[in-house]
Design a protein around this motif. Structure first.
Motif, PDB file in Angstrom:
ATOM      1  N   PHE A 198      10.763   8.538  13.130  1.00 43.25           N
ATOM      2  CA  PHE A 198      12.112   9.100  13.127  1.00 43.25           C
ATOM      3  C   PHE A 198      12.415   9.832  14.429  1.00 43.25           C
ATOM      4  CE2 PHE A 198      11.590   8.499   8.531  1.00 43.25           C
ATOM      5  CZ  PHE A 198      12.790   7.833   8.252  1.00 43.25           C
ATOM      6  N   ALA A 199      11.388  10.369  15.054  1.00 40.34           N
ATOM      7  CA  ALA A 199      11.588  10.980  16.372  1.00 40.34           C
ATOM      8  C   ALA A 199      11.982   9.900  17.385  1.00 40.34           C
ATOM      9  CB  ALA A 199      10.318  11.689  16.822  1.00 40.34           C
ATOM     10  N   GLY A 200      11.350   8.740  17.268  1.00 42.73           N
ATOM     11  CA  GLY A 200      11.698   7.621  18.146  1.00 42.73           C
ATOM     12  C   GLY A 200      13.109   7.126  17.892  1.00 42.73           C
ATOM     13  N   VAL A 201      13.518   7.087  16.612  1.00 42.05           N
ATOM     14  CA  VAL A 201      14.891   6.679  16.278  1.00 42.05           C
ATOM     15  C   VAL A 201      15.895   7.642  16.888  1.00 42.05           C
ATOM     16  CG1 VAL A 201      16.538   6.421  14.392  1.00 42.05           C
ATOM     17  CG2 VAL A 201      14.231   5.489  14.154  1.00 42.05           C
ATOM     18  N   PHE A 202      15.644   8.930  16.732  1.00 42.95           N
ATOM     19  CA  PHE A 202      16.549   9.952  17.273  1.00 42.95           C
ATOM     20  C   PHE A 202      16.612   9.864  18.799  1.00 42.95           C
ATOM     21  CE2 PHE A 202      17.340  14.363  18.725  1.00 42.95           C
ATOM     22  CZ  PHE A 202      18.608  14.522  18.178  1.00 42.95           C
ATOM     23  N   ALA A 203      15.456   9.684  19.444  1.00 41.53           N
ATOM     24  CA  ALA A 203      15.425   9.572  20.901  1.00 41.53           C
ATOM     25  C   ALA A 203      16.153   8.320  21.376  1.00 41.53           C
ATOM     26  CB  ALA A 203      13.973   9.556  21.389  1.00 41.53           C
ATOM     27  N   SER A 204      16.032   7.235  20.619  1.00 42.79           N
ATOM     28  CA  SER A 204      16.714   5.989  20.983  1.00 42.79           C
ATOM     29  C   SER A 204      18.234   6.156  20.908  1.00 42.79           C
ATOM     30  CB  SER A 204      16.278   4.852  20.057  1.00 42.79           C
ATOM     31  OG  SER A 204      14.889   4.612  20.166  1.00 42.79           O
ATOM     32  N   ILE A 205      18.700   6.857  19.859  1.00 39.41           N
ATOM     33  CA  ILE A 205      20.146   7.102  19.726  1.00 39.41           C
ATOM     34  C   ILE A 205      20.657   7.927  20.896  1.00 39.41           C
ATOM     35  CG2 ILE A 205      21.906   8.246  18.327  1.00 39.41           C
ATOM     36  CD1 ILE A 205      20.232   7.548  15.864  1.00 39.41           C
ATOM     37  N   LEU A 206      19.906   8.962  21.273  1.00 38.34           N
ATOM     38  CA  LEU A 206      20.313   9.801  22.403  1.00 38.34           C
ATOM     39  C   LEU A 206      20.300   9.008  23.709  1.00 38.34           C
ATOM     40  CD1 LEU A 206      18.484  13.189  21.686  1.00 38.34           C
ATOM     41  CD2 LEU A 206      20.905  12.627  21.335  1.00 38.34           C
ATOM     42  N   ALA A 207      19.263   8.193  23.895  1.00 37.17           N
ATOM     43  CA  ALA A 207      19.150   7.423  25.137  1.00 37.17           C
ATOM     44  C   ALA A 207      20.273   6.407  25.271  1.00 37.17           C
ATOM     45  CB  ALA A 207      17.791   6.722  25.185  1.00 37.17           C
ATOM     46  N   VAL A 208      20.552   5.703  24.168  1.00 36.91           N
ATOM     47  CA  VAL A 208      21.638   4.716  24.198  1.00 36.91           C
ATOM     48  C   VAL A 208      22.980   5.399  24.403  1.00 36.91           C
ATOM     49  CG1 VAL A 208      22.875   2.995  22.840  1.00 36.91           C
ATOM     50  CG2 VAL A 208      20.384   3.023  22.812  1.00 36.91           C
ATOM     51  N   GLY A 209      23.203   6.493  23.685  1.00 33.00           N
ATOM     52  CA  GLY A 209      24.470   7.213  23.815  1.00 33.00           C
ATOM     53  C   GLY A 209      24.695   7.727  25.219  1.00 33.00           C
ATOM     54  N   ILE A 235       0.861  -1.188   0.000  1.00 31.73           N
ATOM     55  CA  ILE A 235       0.000   0.000   0.000  1.00 31.73           C
ATOM     56  C   ILE A 235       0.896   1.237   0.000  1.00 31.73           C
ATOM     57  CG2 ILE A 235      -1.787   1.261   1.241  1.00 31.73           C
ATOM     58  CD1 ILE A 235      -2.675  -1.401   2.448  1.00 31.73           C
ATOM     59  N   SER A 236       0.861   1.999  -1.069  1.00 32.93           N
ATOM     60  CA  SER A 236       1.712   3.181  -1.204  1.00 32.93           C
ATOM     61  C   SER A 236       1.281   4.268  -0.231  1.00 32.93           C
ATOM     62  CB  SER A 236       1.662   3.700  -2.641  1.00 32.93           C
ATOM     63  OG  SER A 236       2.473   4.837  -2.790  1.00 32.93           O
ATOM     64  N   ASN A 237       2.281   4.869   0.426  1.00 31.66           N
ATOM     65  CA  ASN A 237       2.012   5.938   1.391  1.00 31.66           C
ATOM     66  C   ASN A 237       3.226   6.862   1.433  1.00 31.66           C
ATOM     67  OD1 ASN A 237       1.312   7.606   3.470  1.00 31.66           O
ATOM     68  ND2 ASN A 237       1.145   5.989   5.019  1.00 31.66           N
ATOM     69  N   ASN A 238       3.052   8.127   1.051  1.00 29.94           N
ATOM     70  CA  ASN A 238       4.158   9.077   1.005  1.00 29.94           C
ATOM     71  C   ASN A 238       4.209  10.007   2.212  1.00 29.94           C
ATOM     72  OD1 ASN A 238       4.980   8.125  -1.548  1.00 29.94           O
ATOM     73  ND2 ASN A 238       3.456   9.435  -2.558  1.00 29.94           N
ATOM     74  N   LYS A 239       3.410   9.749   3.216  1.00 28.18           N
ATOM     75  CA  LYS A 239       3.407  10.599   4.403  1.00 28.18           C
ATOM     76  C   LYS A 239       4.693  10.379   5.198  1.00 28.18           C
ATOM     77  CE  LYS A 239       0.733  11.702   8.548  1.00 28.18           C
ATOM     78  NZ  LYS A 239      -0.470  11.357   9.360  1.00 28.18           N
ATOM     79  N   PHE A 240       5.348  11.444   5.598  1.00 27.71           N
ATOM     80  CA  PHE A 240       6.597  11.346   6.363  1.00 27.71           C
ATOM     81  C   PHE A 240       6.303  10.798   7.764  1.00 27.71           C
ATOM     82  CE2 PHE A 240       9.952  13.021   9.112  1.00 27.71           C
ATOM     83  CZ  PHE A 240      11.078  12.568   8.432  1.00 27.71           C
ATOM     84  N   PRO A 241       6.943   9.689   8.167  1.00 27.62           N
ATOM     85  CA  PRO A 241       6.678   9.086   9.482  1.00 27.62           C
ATOM     86  C   PRO A 241       7.415   9.841  10.595  1.00 27.62           C
ATOM     87  CG  PRO A 241       8.295   7.775   8.303  1.00 27.62           C
ATOM     88  CD  PRO A 241       7.890   8.894   7.369  1.00 27.62           C
ATOM     89  N   LEU A 242       6.880  10.971  10.983  1.00 25.61           N
ATOM     90  CA  LEU A 242       7.527  11.854  11.944  1.00 25.61           C
ATOM     91  C   LEU A 242       7.799  11.158  13.271  1.00 25.61           C
ATOM     92  CD1 LEU A 242       8.514  14.662  12.807  1.00 25.61           C
ATOM     93  CD2 LEU A 242       6.153  15.200  13.441  1.00 25.61           C
ATOM     94  N   TRP A 243       6.799  10.473  13.809  1.00 25.94           N
ATOM     95  CA  TRP A 243       6.959   9.845  15.118  1.00 25.94           C
ATOM     96  C   TRP A 243       7.976   8.702  15.080  1.00 25.94           C
ATOM     97  CZ3 TRP A 243       5.651  12.367  19.170  1.00 25.94           C
ATOM     98  CH2 TRP A 243       4.578  13.264  19.129  1.00 25.94           C
TER      99      TRP A 243
END
Length: 236
Positions: A164-175, A154-162
């Protein structure tokens, strides 16, 4: 497709043989029996063998034993792999955990020419491969020659903001966690180790810790005990 159909037919024929099923059960039990006692010894913190430290395998095992909870972790991994092999529904998961462990032991055995596992380790590797072949119908989807049925996308071009926010938060938390979880580190050299002592609450105890490792050649656990004793003396 003919090749895949031929493999499916061969696999079905083998799985239908009573004696092959008996042999497969024996293989699972034998592999589990090989890891259960070995893993238990590591879990309780005992040295795996009584080999002399100057013997090549003994030298390696002594160093492994001094790694602390990494040694215990290997034991839990071995026991878990063995238990998963005993349960029919989790055999594949058990083999996928068991195989890299025993293959590492096999290569280690060849590297140090350890006769204690010179026969058993390659046979255990072959046994794991056999169990993967036995469960071919459950793992064939990962092979490049197998083409699974197409799944509609199913094609979907909406940017998955939450996301990538979770990815960024995970990197900060692990670091943040891995850089603040220890109050003292052995570092790579004595000089590097002593550099952290300037920011330590007890520079003297910190230097004793560094000397215990880099000058006296003690393992990490021994150095940490010396460090804690030095802290207690300072508080008195």
């Amino acid at each position: 497709m003919d090749f895949i159909n031929r493999l499916d037919a061969i696999h079905a024929g083998v799985r239908g043989n009573k004696w092959m099923r008996y042999f497969t059960t024996f293989t699972r039990l034998a592999l589990a029996a090989g890891f259960l006692p070995a893993g238990y010894v590591k879990i309780i913190g005992e040295r795996f063998t009584d080999l002399h430290n100057n013997q090549p395998m003994g030298h390696y095992l002594e160093a492994l034993h001094r790694t602390g909870y990494y040694y215990t972790f290997i034991g839990y991994a071995q026991v878990l792999a063995a238990l998963l092999l005993l349960i029919p529904r989790t055999v594949v998961l058990g083999v996928l955990l068991y195989l890299p462990i025993i293959f590492n032991i096999f290569i280690l055995t060849l590297a140090v020419r350890f006769e204690g596992s010179l026969l058993t380790s390659p046979l255990m590797v072959i046994a794991c491969i056999y169990l993967l072949c036995w469960n071919y119908d459950r793992i064939k989807f990962i092979f490049p020659f197998y083409t699974p049925p197409p799944i509609p996308v199913i094609s979907n071009n909406k940017f998955p903001l939450w996301f990538f926010a979770g990815v960024f938060a995970s990197i900060l938390a692990v670091g943040f966690t891995v850089t603040h979880m220890y109050n003292i580190l052995p570092r790579n050299t004595l000089t590097d180790c002593e550099r952290q002592c300037g920011d330590s609450e007890n520079p003297g105890a910190c230097k004793i810790f560094c000397e215990t490792i880099h000058t006296n050649g003690q393992d990490l656990n021994s150095a940490l005990k010396v460090y804690e004793q030095a802290l207690k003396k300072d508080k008195r």
